[in-house]
Design a protein around this motif. Sequence first.
Motif, PDB file in Angstrom:
ATOM      1  N   CYS A  12     -27.198  10.188 -31.847  1.00  0.00           N
ATOM      2  CA  CYS A  12     -28.458   9.316 -32.081  1.00  0.00           C
ATOM      3  C   CYS A  12     -27.898   7.825 -31.713  1.00  0.00           C
ATOM      4  N   LEU A  13     -26.756   7.623 -32.153  1.00  0.00           N
ATOM      5  CA  LEU A  13     -25.983   6.373 -31.830  1.00  0.00           C
ATOM      6  C   LEU A  13     -26.000   6.185 -30.330  1.00  0.00           C
ATOM      7  N   ALA A  16     -28.995   5.775 -28.723  1.00  0.00           N
ATOM      8  CA  ALA A  16     -29.635   4.253 -28.889  1.00  0.00           C
ATOM      9  C   ALA A  16     -29.068   3.427 -27.885  1.00  0.00           C
ATOM     10  N   TRP A  17     -27.648   3.470 -27.818  1.00  0.00           N
ATOM     11  CA  TRP A  17     -26.903   2.611 -26.856  1.00  0.00           C
ATOM     12  C   TRP A  17     -27.035   2.639 -25.630  1.00  0.00           C
ATOM     13  N   LEU A  65     -34.041   9.101 -27.862  1.00  0.00           N
ATOM     14  CA  LEU A  65     -34.473   8.632 -29.066  1.00  0.00           C
ATOM     15  C   LEU A  65     -36.113   8.876 -29.031  1.00  0.00           C
ATOM     16  N   PRO A  69     -34.303   2.962 -33.473  1.00  0.00           N
ATOM     17  CA  PRO A  69     -33.255   3.115 -34.587  1.00  0.00           C
ATOM     18  C   PRO A  69     -33.470   2.498 -36.049  1.00  0.00           C
ATOM     19  N   GLU A  70     -34.290   1.511 -36.201  1.00  0.00           N
ATOM     20  CA  GLU A  70     -34.622   1.299 -37.388  1.00  0.00           C
ATOM     21  C   GLU A  70     -35.672   2.082 -37.942  1.00  0.00           C
ATOM     22  N   ILE A  72     -35.081   5.569 -38.050  1.00  0.00           N
ATOM     23  CA  ILE A  72     -34.746   6.698 -38.328  1.00  0.00           C
ATOM     24  C   ILE A  72     -33.529   6.586 -39.494  1.00  0.00           C
ATOM     25  N   THR A 130     -30.318   2.938 -42.215  1.00  0.00           N
ATOM     26  CA  THR A 130     -30.909   3.342 -40.673  1.00  0.00           C
ATOM     27  C   THR A 130     -29.977   3.652 -39.744  1.00  0.00           C
ATOM     28  N   LEU A 131     -30.121   4.028 -38.580  1.00  0.00           N
ATOM     29  CA  LEU A 131     -29.293   4.351 -37.584  1.00  0.00           C
ATOM     30  C   LEU A 131     -29.086   2.920 -37.024  1.00  0.00           C
ATOM     31  N   ALA A 132     -30.240   1.948 -36.986  1.00  0.00           N
ATOM     32  CA  ALA A 132     -29.919   0.392 -36.754  1.00  0.00           C
ATOM     33  C   ALA A 132     -28.995  -0.120 -37.716  1.00  0.00           C
ATOM     34  N   MET A 135     -25.512   0.951 -36.298  1.00  0.00           N
ATOM     35  CA  MET A 135     -25.259   0.400 -34.983  1.00  0.00           C
ATOM     36  C   MET A 135     -24.678  -1.052 -35.307  1.00  0.00           C
TER      37      MET A 135
END
Length: 158
Positions: A12-13, A16-17, A65, A69-70, A72, A130-132, A135
């Motif tokens: 997921c990271l 996102a990137w 995604l 990210p925010e 998840i 979150t994922l954010a 990150m």
Amino acid sequence: MSGGVEWALHCCLNLAWTGGEQAVPAARLAAFHDLPTAYLNKQMQALAREGIVSSVPGPRGGFRLARAPEDITLMDVVTAIEGPEPAFRCTEIREQGPLGEPAADGSRCLIDRAMRRAELAWRRELAAQTLADVMKNVERDVPEVPERTRRWFADARA
């Protein structure tokens, strides 16, 4: 918790990137961390069923995604991979053996209560991140990782 959770979070990271423009094949996601593609694909399908990633069919298909990210949480990913069942399952073994008998007052096992409290705290903490958030932490602590990741995945498309 299975290794699939770690794999899913890292993927997921990476998604996102790399951005959401192009889907990334499971084989390419697996190659980034030297993981078995077939097993990683199962994790990615679990994420897709929960709406965390979307699956794009076809020769240029793969995953991206499905949400920002925010939107998840780490708990979303854990639940997608592990399922919603509690991590600890009390089987009431206190009712077995030479002193075993059901609790007269019907109360729950004290070990079960303690484990449920701990799991609730754990789940709340994962739901609050979150994922954010992850990150941002990576970008602060190892700022070269996002760009190196983007370049690695972009080179595969070239």
